[in-house]
Design an enzyme around this catalytic site. Structure first.
Site, short mmCIF file in Angstrom:
data_model
loop_
_atom_site.label_atom_id
_atom_site.label_comp_id
_atom_site.label_asym_id
_atom_site.label_seq_id
_atom_site.Cartn_x
_atom_site.Cartn_y
_atom_site.Cartn_z
N ASP A 17 0.79 -1.23 0.00
CA ASP A 17 0.00 0.00 0.00
C ASP A 17 0.83 1.29 0.00
O ASP A 17 0.56 2.20 0.81
CB ASP A 17 -0.99 -0.01 1.18
CG ASP A 17 -2.01 -1.13 1.07
OD1 ASP A 17 -1.95 -1.92 0.12
OD2 ASP A 17 -2.88 -1.22 1.96
N ASP A 55 -4.59 -0.73 -1.97
CA ASP A 55 -5.90 -0.67 -1.35
C ASP A 55 -6.79 0.01 -2.41
O ASP A 55 -6.42 1.06 -2.93
CB ASP A 55 -5.79 0.20 -0.08
CG ASP A 55 -6.75 -0.19 1.01
OD1 ASP A 55 -7.10 -1.38 1.13
OD2 ASP A 55 -7.16 0.71 1.79
N HIS A 57 -10.65 0.79 -3.05
CA HIS A 57 -12.03 0.76 -2.58
C HIS A 57 -13.02 1.44 -3.53
O HIS A 57 -12.71 2.48 -4.10
CB HIS A 57 -12.12 1.50 -1.24
CG HIS A 57 -11.34 0.88 -0.12
ND1 HIS A 57 -11.42 -0.46 0.21
CD2 HIS A 57 -10.47 1.42 0.77
CE1 HIS A 57 -10.64 -0.70 1.25
NE2 HIS A 57 -10.04 0.42 1.60
N HIS A 90 -10.78 6.75 1.69
CA HIS A 90 -9.40 6.66 1.23
C HIS A 90 -9.28 5.64 0.11
O HIS A 90 -10.11 4.74 -0.02
CB HIS A 90 -8.46 6.25 2.39
CG HIS A 90 -8.73 4.85 2.89
ND1 HIS A 90 -9.73 4.56 3.78
CD2 HIS A 90 -8.14 3.67 2.59
CE1 HIS A 90 -9.74 3.26 4.01
NE2 HIS A 90 -8.79 2.68 3.29
N LYS A 115 -6.92 -4.86 -3.55
CA LYS A 115 -7.74 -5.46 -2.49
C LYS A 115 -8.69 -4.42 -1.92
O LYS A 115 -8.49 -3.22 -2.10
CB LYS A 115 -6.83 -6.00 -1.38
CG LYS A 115 -6.00 -4.90 -0.73
CD LYS A 115 -4.98 -5.44 0.23
CE LYS A 115 -4.14 -4.31 0.80
NZ LYS A 115 -4.91 -3.30 1.56
N CYS A 160 -2.38 -3.20 7.43
CA CYS A 160 -2.18 -4.04 6.24
C CYS A 160 -0.88 -4.83 6.28
O CYS A 160 -0.84 -5.96 5.80
CB CYS A 160 -2.32 -3.18 4.99
SG CYS A 160 -4.05 -2.66 4.76
C1 VGL Z 1 -5.00 0.30 5.61
C2 VGL Z 1 -6.64 1.05 7.03
C3 VGL Z 1 -7.57 0.96 6.02
C4 VGL Z 1 -3.56 -0.06 5.42
C5 VGL Z 1 -5.92 0.20 4.60
O1 VGL Z 1 -3.06 -0.01 4.28
O2 VGL Z 1 -2.90 -0.39 6.42
N1 VGL Z 1 -5.37 0.71 6.82
N2 VGL Z 1 -7.20 0.54 4.80
ZN ZN Z 2 -8.58 0.66 3.18
#
Ligand code: VGL
Ligand code: ZN
Length: 213
Positions: A17, A55, A57, A90, A115, A160
């Site tokens: 990420d 990430d 979404h 995010h 993901k 993550c």
């Molecule tokens: C993450 C919170 C929500 C991460 C991703 O990459 O650690 N944390 N989505």
């Molecule tokens: Zn996330």
């Protein structure tokens, strides 16, 4: 017994990420997040196989506080029967926040794993969603390529990175965590330290990037 030696042929670098929303100025900025991009860039040439997660979404992802009445960022609630932290919006698909940080050497990344696309469940790990209901196929992909040893780093240590490392160990991979390549959210003081200890207790070896040859 399996060889303890890792060769460049059987190891992979997993970059977790490294996206705009998780670094300075981003929607879910992890303190010092930008600093780890240099670590990633320095490590990539040492690996034949580099996989990066994103990430990714939908705008109405149910982990977002904005999707629920009277909910604040940081609140804990139940999502599909699992404990969930309410996050700020995010890493929305196709937005700048979801893109890899510009300074990351993209041309050295062999594969990208996205993901968190199912709005009903969060997905911290590169391997499974948080309910372990759906696999990303990454573990099988590593096995197909003969990868046995993962070097992991990225954001965020306490979410993550932690989930990815614990799943990788459970899948039978040898895991080395590059500590200076990670930064955490630290919602509660001590979360990062506890996560490091948990990963270590589960079998991860903690190293600094200078020691990775
Ligand atoms: C993450 C919170 C929500 C991460 C991703 O990459 O650690 N944390 N989505
Ligand atoms: Zn996330």
């Amino acid at each position: 017994m399996k060889s303890e030696t890792s060769t460049t042929a059987n190891r992979a670098l997993l970059l977790i990420d490294l996206q705009n929303d998780f670094v300075d100025g981003g929607a879910l900025a992890v303190p010092g997040g930008l600093e780890v991009v240099d670590v990633a860039n320095a490590l990539m040439p040492k690996f034949d196989c580099v996989v990066a997660t994103q990430d990714w979404h939908p705008a109405d992802h149910q982990s977002f506080a904005s999707q629920h009445a009277a909910m604040a960022v940081g609140d804990c609630f139940q999502l599909g029967g699992l404990p969930q932290i309410a996050w700020p919006d995010h890493c929305i698909q196709q937005t700048h926040g979801a893109e890899f940080v510009a300074s990351l050497n993209r041309d050295q990344i062999d594969q990208v794993v996205r993901k968190g696309t199912n709005k009903q469940i969060d997905s911290y790990s590169a391997f499974y969603d948080n309910g372990h209901l759906q696999s990303t196929g990454l573990a099988d992909e590593f096995r197909r390529r003969g990868v046995e040893h993962l070097f992991a780093m990225g954001l965020a240590t306490d979410y993550c990175v932690r989930a990815t490392v614990l799943d990788a160990l459970a899948e039978g991979f040898r895991v080395t965590l590059v500590v200076d390549g990670c930064r955490g959210v630290e919602l509660e003081t001590g979360d990062v330290q506890r996560s490091l200890e948990e990963m270590q207790a589960a079998g991860a070896v903690l190293v600094y990037s200078d020691d990775v040859s």
